[in-house]
Design a protein around this motif. Structure first.
Motif, short mmCIF file in Angstrom:
data_model
loop_
_atom_site.label_atom_id
_atom_site.label_comp_id
_atom_site.label_asym_id
_atom_site.label_seq_id
_atom_site.Cartn_x
_atom_site.Cartn_y
_atom_site.Cartn_z
N ASP A 3 59.08 80.07 34.18
CA ASP A 3 59.30 79.35 33.00
C ASP A 3 57.82 79.13 32.39
OD1 ASP A 3 59.62 77.97 30.74
OD2 ASP A 3 60.50 76.20 31.86
N PHE A 70 58.24 77.03 40.12
CA PHE A 70 58.71 76.52 39.08
C PHE A 70 57.77 75.44 38.78
CE2 PHE A 70 62.79 77.49 41.46
CZ PHE A 70 63.56 77.55 40.26
N ASP B 3 64.82 67.73 36.95
CA ASP B 3 65.94 68.21 35.96
C ASP B 3 67.44 68.63 36.35
OD1 ASP B 3 67.13 69.46 33.71
OD2 ASP B 3 65.49 71.23 33.84
N ASN B 5 69.78 69.32 34.81
CA ASN B 5 70.30 70.55 34.24
C ASN B 5 70.32 71.56 35.03
OD1 ASN B 5 70.69 69.24 31.72
ND2 ASN B 5 68.81 69.48 30.98
N SER B 6 69.74 71.68 36.31
CA SER B 6 69.81 72.65 37.13
C SER B 6 70.72 72.37 38.21
CB SER B 6 68.30 72.78 37.89
OG SER B 6 68.46 73.61 39.11
N GLY B 71 64.26 73.30 39.94
CA GLY B 71 65.32 74.31 39.92
C GLY B 71 65.82 74.76 38.76
N ASP B 72 66.74 75.99 39.03
CA ASP B 72 67.29 76.58 37.73
C ASP B 72 68.56 76.91 38.07
OD1 ASP B 72 67.34 78.93 39.50
OD2 ASP B 72 65.57 79.80 38.30
N GLU B 73 69.28 77.87 37.52
CA GLU B 73 70.72 77.80 37.77
C GLU B 73 71.26 78.10 39.11
OE1 GLU B 73 74.44 78.10 35.86
OE2 GLU B 73 72.53 77.85 34.73
N ALA B 76 66.56 76.50 43.81
CA ALA B 76 65.74 75.16 43.58
C ALA B 76 64.73 74.94 44.60
CB ALA B 76 66.75 74.01 43.91
#
Lengths: 123, 123
Positions: A3, A70, B3, B5-6, B71-73, B76
């Motif tokens: 990102d 990240f 986050d 959102n992950s 993390g993301d989709e 993590a």
């Protein structure tokens, strides 16, 4: 994974790309003069001591592969695997805090055991 | 840092909170039956073998502190430090890939050396 909106991750990856490219001078431009690093063998303070930690590792580095990266405004983590002349797979995690575009704090995690075993076999 | 959102980070943190709370049954609910874990001592395959790796560690755990988590989709990373009956500071990084709400792959990084030294001193 990468990102580019994270200022800390941009610095962590620029540092990572420089040292894994064996350009330690360029890498050190991303490290604060008063960096503090909690490494497996203990705390390291200051850029000179930090460079002294990295130098022998960079000299034996064959390749490095990023596993994940990240970050947010201030903090970033880069997880990677290394192949060195000593150990075929030496995964590591660097969790850094960035201030004013440079790494001010690093928590450096890797398994020293295979390196120690390889050294004692070699000697 | 956390986050929410992950989706992968939500699972990684729920797993982390369960095992660091010494609730391994709950933790294993976040681990896929066919999990693959690349740990310092080598590859572990399947939930039973994974649980067998974690069980003795959880038994000697005194406390754990999260250093950073991202993390993301799908992926993590949780970096944390542990205090165990064996070693006062044992930092670790777990970089996980999550599928269908469970950890399908984990790269687990920590320094085995202080644990080995403590064991050989104790014995």
């Amino acid at each position: 994974m990468t990102d580019q909106n994270s200022p800390a991750l941009r610095v962590a990856l620029a540092y990572h790309q420089a040292w894994t490219g064996r350009n330690l001078d360029e890498a050190m431009a991303y490290v604060a003069d008063d960096v503090v690093c909690d490494a497996p063998a203990g705390r390291i303070e200051g850029a000179d001591a930090y460079r002294a930690l990295m130098e022998p590792f960079v000299q034996m580095l064959i390749s490095a592969e990023t596993v994940a990266a990240f970050g947010d405004e201030e903090q970033a983590i880069v997880v990677y695997d290394t192949t060195t002349t000593l150990v075929s797979s030496g995964p590591a995690a660097e969790c850094v805090t960035v201030r004013d575009g440079r790494i001010a704090y690093s928590r450096f995690i890797f398994d020293r055991l295979p390196f120690q075993l390889a050294r004692s076999t070699a000697s």
